[in-house]
Design a protein around this motif. Structure first.
Motif, PDB file in Angstrom:
ATOM      1  N   UNK A  90      73.606  17.145 -25.195  1.00 48.40           N
ATOM      2  CA  UNK A  90      73.563  15.831 -24.575  1.00 48.40           C
ATOM      3  C   UNK A  90      72.294  15.111 -25.020  1.00 48.40           C
ATOM      4  N   UNK A  91      72.257  13.820 -24.795  1.00 45.72           N
ATOM      5  CA  UNK A  91      71.141  13.002 -25.256  1.00 45.72           C
ATOM      6  C   UNK A  91      69.803  13.540 -24.728  1.00 45.72           C
ATOM      7  N   UNK A  92      68.899  13.865 -25.652  1.00 48.07           N
ATOM      8  CA  UNK A  92      67.567  14.331 -25.295  1.00 48.07           C
ATOM      9  C   UNK A  92      67.495  15.748 -24.767  1.00 48.07           C
ATOM     10  N   UNK A  93      68.625  16.437 -24.664  1.00 47.17           N
ATOM     11  CA  UNK A  93      68.648  17.778 -24.081  1.00 47.17           C
ATOM     12  C   UNK A  93      68.323  18.832 -25.136  1.00 47.17           C
ATOM     13  N   UNK A  94      67.782  19.945 -24.689  1.00 51.11           N
ATOM     14  CA  UNK A  94      67.514  21.087 -25.575  1.00 51.11           C
ATOM     15  C   UNK A  94      68.548  22.187 -25.412  1.00 51.11           C
ATOM     16  N   UNK A  95      69.610  21.913 -24.652  1.00 51.04           N
ATOM     17  CA  UNK A  95      70.656  22.909 -24.405  1.00 51.04           C
ATOM     18  C   UNK A  95      71.949  22.481 -25.102  1.00 51.04           C
ATOM     19  N   UNK A  96      72.227  23.032 -26.282  1.00 54.97           N
ATOM     20  CA  UNK A  96      73.422  22.617 -27.026  1.00 54.97           C
ATOM     21  C   UNK A  96      74.708  22.997 -26.308  1.00 54.97           C
ATOM     22  N   UNK A  97      75.695  22.123 -26.403  1.00 50.37           N
ATOM     23  CA  UNK A  97      76.992  22.334 -25.772  1.00 50.37           C
ATOM     24  C   UNK A  97      78.095  22.599 -26.782  1.00 50.37           C
ATOM     25  N   UNK A  98      77.970  22.041 -27.983  1.00 48.39           N
ATOM     26  CA  UNK A  98      79.039  22.111 -28.976  1.00 48.39           C
ATOM     27  C   UNK A  98      78.478  22.489 -30.342  1.00 48.39           C
ATOM     28  N   UNK A  99      79.337  23.051 -31.174  1.00 50.58           N
ATOM     29  CA  UNK A  99      78.986  23.275 -32.572  1.00 50.58           C
ATOM     30  C   UNK A  99      80.049  22.616 -33.451  1.00 50.58           C
ATOM     31  N   UNK A 100      79.650  22.205 -34.652  1.00 52.78           N
ATOM     32  CA  UNK A 100      80.601  21.667 -35.616  1.00 52.78           C
ATOM     33  C   UNK A 100      80.419  22.401 -36.933  1.00 52.78           C
ATOM     34  N   UNK A 101      81.502  22.518 -37.673  1.00 52.52           N
ATOM     35  CA  UNK A 101      81.476  23.141 -38.987  1.00 52.52           C
ATOM     36  C   UNK A 101      82.580  22.533 -39.837  1.00 52.52           C
ATOM     37  N   UNK A 131      93.210  20.947 -42.014  1.00 55.00           N
ATOM     38  CA  UNK A 131      91.940  21.472 -41.507  1.00 55.00           C
ATOM     39  C   UNK A 131      90.782  21.092 -42.423  1.00 55.00           C
ATOM     40  N   UNK A 132      91.026  21.110 -43.718  1.00 56.42           N
ATOM     41  CA  UNK A 132      89.950  20.834 -44.686  1.00 56.42           C
ATOM     42  C   UNK A 132      89.615  19.348 -44.771  1.00 56.42           C
ATOM     43  N   UNK A 133      90.337  18.490 -44.046  1.00 55.31           N
ATOM     44  CA  UNK A 133      90.062  17.048 -44.083  1.00 55.31           C
ATOM     45  C   UNK A 133      89.104  16.604 -42.991  1.00 55.31           C
ATOM     46  N   UNK A 134      88.620  17.543 -42.168  1.00 55.70           N
ATOM     47  CA  UNK A 134      87.747  17.150 -41.067  1.00 55.70           C
ATOM     48  C   UNK A 134      86.828  18.268 -40.631  1.00 55.70           C
ATOM     49  N   UNK A 135      86.391  18.195 -39.389  1.00 53.46           N
ATOM     50  CA  UNK A 135      85.456  19.160 -38.820  1.00 53.46           C
ATOM     51  C   UNK A 135      86.116  19.937 -37.700  1.00 53.46           C
ATOM     52  N   UNK A 136      85.751  21.204 -37.573  1.00 56.19           N
ATOM     53  CA  UNK A 136      86.112  21.998 -36.410  1.00 56.19           C
ATOM     54  C   UNK A 136      84.990  21.883 -35.388  1.00 56.19           C
ATOM     55  N   UNK A 137      85.369  21.730 -34.120  1.00 57.11           N
ATOM     56  CA  UNK A 137      84.402  21.616 -33.029  1.00 57.11           C
ATOM     57  C   UNK A 137      84.678  22.711 -32.016  1.00 57.11           C
ATOM     58  N   UNK A 138      83.629  23.341 -31.523  1.00 59.72           N
ATOM     59  CA  UNK A 138      83.786  24.371 -30.516  1.00 59.72           C
ATOM     60  C   UNK A 138      82.737  24.279 -29.433  1.00 59.72           C
ATOM     61  N   UNK A 139      83.042  24.879 -28.301  1.00 60.59           N
ATOM     62  CA  UNK A 139      82.079  24.975 -27.209  1.00 60.59           C
ATOM     63  C   UNK A 139      81.137  26.140 -27.456  1.00 60.59           C
TER      64      UNK A 139
END
Length: 336
Positions: A157-168, A188-196
């Protein structure tokens, strides 16, 4: 240490090392311990999914790779299924083994690389090669299959040090090549995967969800230039600008409800050379904090050639901005 149990199916493993009781006493040093059963595992892995692979991969390969992952300290790679409901609502369901693009999911049914955070945990990717994002902006990552460079991102979240999501981003090379050779996975290869990001594991998010069964629905989980991901709890938004070869460009924005434009209204047409009057307010940013305004296209994607501006320095201020004259006419607006 791996035990192969004759005429048995499946597998099991400790997560990481454990002190094992053998021969009437505990071992002096912890070890990694797994059990696998080889019965009927000479057949192609998950053949009932009818996966078109460019290489040989058996059921034994899948189970052995999965259990070795546990022995090295990895938890399951899971999923979260919201179907057609809004992400983050109370009806979203946890899907154990649900990341079918990860060997720690359902044995890597659709793709075999571990996700970027698990690769970091194993020491295969340096922490310095994963972006840590908590500010709006435009970012670039290389494909997960690349040998070097930034290959993923953690987003908070904005300004937070605790990540919520990853992208690859997966390019579809090597053990990920199934997303190229199998037509039903080709988007799948046309975009990003997002995970919690959870305490000890991860959950893949289906960004093109339907009411279909998870195993079929997750064949198109990516965000691409035509859609985006939004966390309604924080109004964090992630969108893809473009994907080309071994890299992907994406943006992160934070549209807080505390931000309010008196004018102009989003979606109102403004054309090159026209002056826009902008007024804003925020109860979340100190008065002396510079505010970044980004020119947005009608699709909600930041304009790729117009850099953000930082000109408003106090809450409730107003300013006139001239629409750049080197871009095509249409509906676009500045957004905090």
């Amino acid at each position: 240490l791996i035990f192969v149990i004759s005429d048995s199916l499946g597998g099991c493993s400790y997560v990481g090392k454990a002190y094992i009781y053998l021969g009437g006493s505990f071992l002096d040093h912890p070890i990694s311990l797994a059990w696998i059963g080889p019965a009927d595992y000479s057949n192609p892995a998950r053949e009932f999914y009818n996966i078109n692979r460019s290489f040989s991969w058996t059921g034994l390969d899948s189970v052995l790779g999965h259990e070795l992952g546990h022995s090295l300290g990895l938890e399951h790679a899971n999923g979260i299924d919201c179907e057609l409901r809004t992400y983050g609502n109370s009806n979203c369901e946890h899907v154990e083994y649900g990341n079918m693009y990860d060997i720690m999911g359902i044995d890597g049914t659709y793709s075999l690389h571990s996700n970027v955070l698990y690769k970091e945990l194993l020491g295969w990717i340096s922490s310095s090669d994963i972006l840590n994002i908590n500010q709006p902006g435009q970012y670039t990552i290389k494909s997960l299959e690349s040998n070097s460079g930034v290959r993923g991102a953690r987003i908070a979240d904005y300004g937070s040090s605790n990540p919520k999501f990853f992208v690859e981003y997966r390019q579809g090379l090597g053990f990920n090549s199934t997303i190229v050779t199998d037509q039903k996975l080709s988007s799948v290869k046309t975009g990003l995967l997002i995970g919690e990001i959870l305490a000890t594991s991860t959950r893949l998010i289906d960004n093109q969800a339907t009411w279909n069964y998870w195993n079929n629905d997750i064949q198109k989980p990516e965000i691409n230039p035509f859609n985006s991901f939004t966390d309604p709890l924080s109004n964090l938004r992630i969108g893809v600008q473009n994907v080309s070869g071994s890299s992907a460009n994406f943006f992160v924005s934070y549209d807080q409800s505390a931000f309010a434009f008196v004018y102009p209204t989003a979606g109102v047409s403004h054309f090159p050379g026209q002056t826009m009057g902008i007024r804003w307010s925020s109860n979340q940013i100190p008065p002396d904090q510079p505010v970044t305004l980004t020119l947005m296209l009608p699709s909600g994607v930041p304009h790729p050639f117009v850099p953000p501006i930082q000109t408003l320095n106090s809450s409730g201020s107003s300013q006139s901005l001239v629409v750049p004259s080197d871009i095509a006419g249409g509906e676009f607006y500045y957004r905090l």
